[in-house]
Design a protein around this motif. Structure first.
Motif, PDB file in Angstrom:
ATOM      1  N   SER A  93       0.999  -1.196  -0.167  1.00 11.81           N
ATOM      2  CA  SER A  93      -0.087   0.007   0.147  1.00 11.81           C
ATOM      3  C   SER A  93       0.601   1.703  -0.255  1.00 11.81           C
ATOM      4  O   SER A  93       0.401   2.482  -0.749  1.00 11.81           O
ATOM      5  CB  SER A  93      -0.798  -0.384   1.396  1.00 11.81           C
ATOM      6  N   HIS A 153      -2.826   0.921  -4.459  1.00 11.17           N
ATOM      7  CA  HIS A 153      -4.149   1.286  -4.561  1.00 11.17           C
ATOM      8  C   HIS A 153      -4.691   2.439  -5.185  1.00 11.17           C
ATOM      9  O   HIS A 153      -4.243   3.279  -5.746  1.00 11.17           O
ATOM     10  CB  HIS A 153      -4.983   1.248  -3.373  1.00 11.17           C
ATOM     11  N   TYR A 210      -6.935  -3.233   2.236  1.00 15.01           N
ATOM     12  CA  TYR A 210      -6.254  -3.724   0.684  1.00 15.01           C
ATOM     13  C   TYR A 210      -4.667  -3.412   0.960  1.00 15.01           C
ATOM     14  O   TYR A 210      -3.922  -2.152   1.563  1.00 15.01           O
ATOM     15  CB  TYR A 210      -6.812  -3.496  -0.419  1.00 15.01           C
ATOM     16  N   PRO A 245      -3.647   4.340   2.198  1.00 18.40           N
ATOM     17  CA  PRO A 245      -5.424   3.974   1.398  1.00 18.40           C
ATOM     18  C   PRO A 245      -6.322   4.594   2.149  1.00 18.40           C
ATOM     19  O   PRO A 245      -7.565   3.413   2.164  1.00 18.40           O
ATOM     20  CB  PRO A 245      -5.316   1.968   0.681  1.00 18.40           C
TER      21      PRO A 245
END
Ligand code: DGJ
Length: 716
Positions: A219, A252, A248, A225
Motif C-alpha cells: 500500500s 490502490h 487492502y 489507502p
C-alpha cells in the motif's frame, strides 16, 4: 437495518442512512449518505437534470447528471467509472441495470481470498444487489453491510462473466459515492520513508480530478489507502466528514472528480494502472472491501467511528483483544551487531524495569551481519547464537520475558541459499535482470509453492521455540511485475500466507512493518493488530506521523517506541519524558540500549512503565480526541478517554520553547460535563465542564520539546 421501500433501498447504521433507488429504466442511483433519515420511498426523487451538450439514452436518462451507485463508462456517463470491462466485442461500453436483490439478516459480506470486517458480536445486515449488462455479458453483485452499532457501510463488488466468451476487467473499484454539488475538501495522507502519512488538505475545486494512489507494490509509504472527503468548513470537532478506507495491502487508487456541474464523485479500490483480469465464461472477480464511514462531528468524530470498527471487527488474531506486551526491540540498540550475551544482558535489565517481551530483530539468521545477504535462509546463525533460537527463547523466558522474532518472509537476497536453489522464485520478467531494493529481490507470492515455503518456515520456528511475537518486515517496493494484474495476485498470496499462519497460531502476536509504516493498511491489520508506525522514532517527528495516522487508524494499531537521544534518524535531542509521552499514544515499547542507561534514566523508565500499565486498557479501548494539531503550530495535544468517561489521559507537547509568554490553554474534550475529575498526580479536582470549557493551562518545562501528561479519574 435494511429497508426496501418501493424502489428504494435504505440502509441504516447507528446514526447514518445510506440510500439508493432504482429508476424506471433499471439504473441504480445513489440518493443519500449522511445523518439518519426517515424511511420513505425516495425513488421518484432521483434526478435527471438536463444540461447543455449532454448525451442521453432513448428512454430520456442523462446519466452524466445523475448520482449513481456503481457507474459504468461510455454510455451516457463519461465521468470516472467505477469499473471498465472489455466485452467479447472489444468495447467497454456498458449500462448495467437492476436485476435482483437479497437481504441477509445477521450476516456480514465476506470477500473471497481477502480480509473483510467480521461480524463478531455485532448486529449486521447485508444487502446484495445484482446489476446485469446482458449485451456485454456480465453481471455485478454490489455488497453492502451495515451494523446497528456503527456508522459505517461496508462495500465491495464482484463481477461475473455470464457470457459464453472471455471478458477482460480493465478496472474494478470497490465502490464509489456520488455527492451533490457542494464545497468539499479532500484530506489525504501522502509520505515517504521516515515521514509517513503526513496529513494534507485541499479544496476539490471545479473541474479537478485527483488520484490519491500508489502503484509501487505494497500500500506504500507514498500514499495511504485512506481518504476523507469533508465540507470545506469541517474541522476536528464539527462538520460533515466521509471516510473511505480500503481493506487492502497492494496497489490502490482513490479518484476524486469534481465534474462540470459541481457534483463530486469518489471511487476507491484497486489501482487500474498495471491491472487487468481476464474472466473466462462462468468466472468471477471480487474486489477488496472498503469501509465507508460518516460523522457530523468533524474529523475527530469520523476517526472515532473508524477506530471502533477497526479495533473490534477487523483482526483475526486472538491477540487483538488482549493487552499487548510492553516490549524492547534490539534493532536501534545493536543493529546487526549483537551476541547472545548482549541480548540476555538487555533482557535482564528490561525485566528489572517491567518490560515484558524482547524482540530479536534483523540479523539472527544465515550469515547476515549487514543487509547484503541471507534473506530467505531462515536458519539461525550459530556463530551469533550458539544456543539456537529455541535455546535463546528459553534463556529469555528464564529471565522472565517473552520472546519475539523478526522475519522478512517475502524476500530473498541474491546471496542466499534460497535464491541459489530457486532462482525462479523471485519476481522477474524474461530477459531482464530484476532490480534490487535494499540489495534484495522479492519472492513471487503469486506462486503457491513460494507461499507454502514461507508458511512452513515460519510454522517450523513457531513450533520449535517459544516465540509469542513476530515482527513481519517488508523492505522494498515491487518492481518487475511480470504481467498486468500481478500485484493483485501477489497480494492474494500474501493474504493466504498471513491467514494460514494466524489460523494455525492465533495466539502469536504479529507486528506488521514495512521499512516502518510502508504497509500501514487495513489488510495487514486484519492479521497483525499492530504495525511499526515509522522508522522515524524521533518523538517530535512522530507527532505529525502519529497524528496523521490516527485519522484513519486506532492508536492501538500504532507501535511507538522510546528510542535513544540524540535520535538515530534526525539527530534530535529530546527529554526522556517526551519520548515516552509520545509513545504512550500507541503500543508502547523501548528500542535502545537499556544496559547503558544511567540510574536516573532507569528510575524514570520504571515510572513510565508503571504509568503505561495504568493506561494500557485506555490505549486499547479508549476514544481518541485530538486537541492541538502539530500541523498548525507549536503545540500538539490529544486525549484518550474511556467509553464510560470515567478515565482520561491527556498528553501535550510544546515543540519549541519561548520566554515570557503565557501558555495556550488546552480545552479537553470527550469528558462528561457533570463528572468531577481528579488529577491523579496532584489530587486537584476539576469539573468535566471546567476542563472542557475553561480548559487547563499546561505547565511545560523551560526547554525545547517539553511534554505535559495528566491522568484524570472521575470521582464517581
Ligand atoms: C526496517 C524496519 O522498519 C526496522 O524496524 C528494522 O526491523 C529493519 N528493517 C531491520 O532490517
Amino acid at each position: 437495518m435494511i429497508i426496501k421501500n418501493g424502489n428504494t433501498f435504505h440502509l441504516q447504521g447507528k446514526n447514518i442512512s445510506y440510500i439508493m433507488a432504482v429508476n424506471e429504466s433499471g439504473d441504480l442511483h445513489h440518493y443519500y449518505f449522511g445523518k439518519k433519515l426517515s424511511d420513505r420511498d425516495y425513488s421518484k426523487k432521483v434526478k435527471n437534470i438536463e444540461h447543455g451538450l449532454i448525451c442521453y439514452d432513448e428512454d430520456g436518462w442523462y446519466l452524466e447528471s445523475a448520482n449513481l451507485e456503481y457507474p459504468a463508462y461510455g454510455h451516457t456517463d463519461l465521468r470516472t467509472p467505477a469499473f471498465s470491462v472489455r466485452n467479447k466485442f472489444g468495447n467497454s461500453v456498458s449500462r448495467p441495470v437492476f436485476k435482483s436483490f437479497v437481504i441477509k439478516e445477521n450476516a456480514v459480506a465476506e470477500v473471497e481470498g481477502m480480509p473483510y470486517i467480521l461480524k463478531n458480536g455485532n448486529n449486521a445486515q447485508t444487502l446484495e444487489i445484482t446489476l446485469e449488462d446482458k449485451a456485454a455479458g456480465f453481471d455485478i453483485v454490489l455488497s453492502y453491510t451495515v451494523f446497528d452499532e456503527y456508522d459505517v457501510v461496508l462495500r465491495s463488488s464482484a463481477i461475473n462473466n455470464i457470457s459464453d466468451g472471455e471478458i477482460v476487467i480493465e478496472s474494478a473499484y470497490s465502490a464509489g459515492v456520488d455527492f451533490d454539488k457542494g464545497n468539499y475538501d479532500i484530506v489525504y495522507f501522502p509520505g515517504a520513508w521516515t515521514r509517513e502519512r503526513y496529513m494534507e488538505r485541499t479544496a476539490v475545486k471545479s473541474g479537478m480530478k485527483m488520484e490519491i494512489g500508489n502503484a509501487k507494490g505494497g500500500s506504500g509509504h507514498a500514499m495511504n489507502p485512506f481518504v476523507i472527503l469533508c465540507d470545506s468548513k469541517t474541522n476536528e470537532k464539527t462538520g460533515n466528514a466521509y471516510g473511505f478506507s480500503l481493506i487492502y495491502s497492494g496497489n490502490h487508487s482513490t479518484v476524486i472528480e469534481n465534474d462540470q456541474y459541481g457534483k463530486i464523485r469518489v471511487v476507491q479500490g484497486l489501482n487500474p494502472f498495471g491491472f487487468e483480469q481476464v474472466l473466462k465464461s462462468g468466472e468471477a472477480f471480487a474486489t477488496p472491501q472498503m469501509i465507508l464511514s460518516y460523522s457530523d462531528n468533524g474529523l475527530g468524530g469520523l476517526s472515532r467511528t473508524i477506530h471502533k470498527v477497526v479495533a473490534n471487527n477487523l483482526c483475526r488474531s486472538n491477540t487483538a483483544k488482549k493487552d499487548r506486551p510492553i516490549l524492547i526491540n534490539n534493532w536501534e540498540a545493536t543493529y546487526f551487531d549483537f551476541t547472545e550475551e548482549k541480548l540476555i544482558e538487555i533482557a535482564k535489565k528490561a525485566k528489572s524495569v517491567g518490560i515484558e517481551l524482547l524482540v530479536l530483530d534483523d540479523g539472527w539468521f544465515g550469515k547476515r551481519n549487514d543487509d547484503d545477504c541471507s534473506l530467505g535462509d531462515w536458519a539461525v546463525n550459530p556463530k551469533k547464537l550458539p544456543l539456537g533460537i529455541d535455546g535463546l527463547a528459553k534463556k529469555i523466558n528464564e529471565e522472565g520475558l517473552k520472546f519475539g522474532l523478526w522475519f522478512e518472509p517475502e524476500m530473498a537476497n541474491p546471496d542466499s541459499d534460497l535464491f541459489r536453489a530457486h532462482p525462479d522464485w523471485i519476481i522477474s520478467v524474461p530477459n531482464t535482470k530484476p532490480s534490487l531494493g535494499r540489495k534484495q529481490y522479492m519472492l513471487d507470492l503469486a506462486n503457491n509453492d513460494v507461499c507454502d515455503y514461507i508458511i512452513d518456515v515460519i510454522s517450523g520456528h513457531l513450533r520449535n521455540a517459544n516465540i509469542t511475537y513476530i515482527k513481519w518486515d517488508y523492505n522494498r517496493m515491487m518492481t518487475d511485475m511480470p504481467y498486468k494484474g500481478y500485484n493483485h495476485k501477489y497480494t492474494l498470496g500474501l493474504y493466504r500466507v498471513y491467514s494460514t499462519l494466524v489460523k494455525n497460531f492465533p495466539d502469536v502476536l504479529i507486528e506488521g512493518c514495512a521499512s516502518g509504516g510502508g504497509r500501514f493498511d487495513l489488510g495487514i491489520l486484519a492479521y497483525s493488530p499492530q504495525i511499526w508506525t515509522s522508522d522515524n522514532s524521533d518523538a517530535i517527528s512522530r507527532l505529525k506521523i502519529q497524528y496523521g495516522t490516527s485519522m484513519g487508524y486506532p492508536i492501538s494499531s500504532m507501535s511507538a517506541h522510546v528510542t535513544a537521544s540524540p535520535n538515530h534518524q534526525v539527530g534530535r535531542i529530546t527529554p526522556l519524558k517526551t519520548r515516552a509521552a509520545v509513545a504512550y499514544a500507541g503500543v508502547f515499547g523501548y528500542e535502545l540500549d537499556i544496559t547503558t542507561m544511567s540510574d536516573e534514566e532507569i528510575a524514570e523508565v520504571k515510572e513510565q512503565i508503571k504509568f503505561y500499565n495504568e493506561i494500557r486498557g485506555l490505549v486499547r479501548n479508549g476514544e481518541l480526541y485530538r486537541l492541538q494539531s502539530p500541523y498548525e503550530g507549536n503545540y500538539c495535544s490529544w486525549m484518550i478517554v474511556s467509553e464510560d468517561k470515567k478515565e482520561a489521559v491527556l498528553v501535550g507537547v510544546k515543540i519549541l520553547s519561548n520566554s515570557n509568554m503565557d501558555e495556550e490553554n488546552i480545552y479537553l474534550d470527550g469528558l462528561c460535563e457533570s463528572f468531577t475529575y481528579k488529577d491523579t498526580e496532584t489530587g486537584e479536582i476539576y469539573g468535566g465542564d471546567e476542563l472542557m470549557y475553561k480548559g487547563i493551562t499546561p505547565e511545560y518545562e523551560l526547554c525545547d520539546f517539553s511534554a505535559y501528561v495528566k491522568y484524570f479519574k472521575a470521582e464517581v
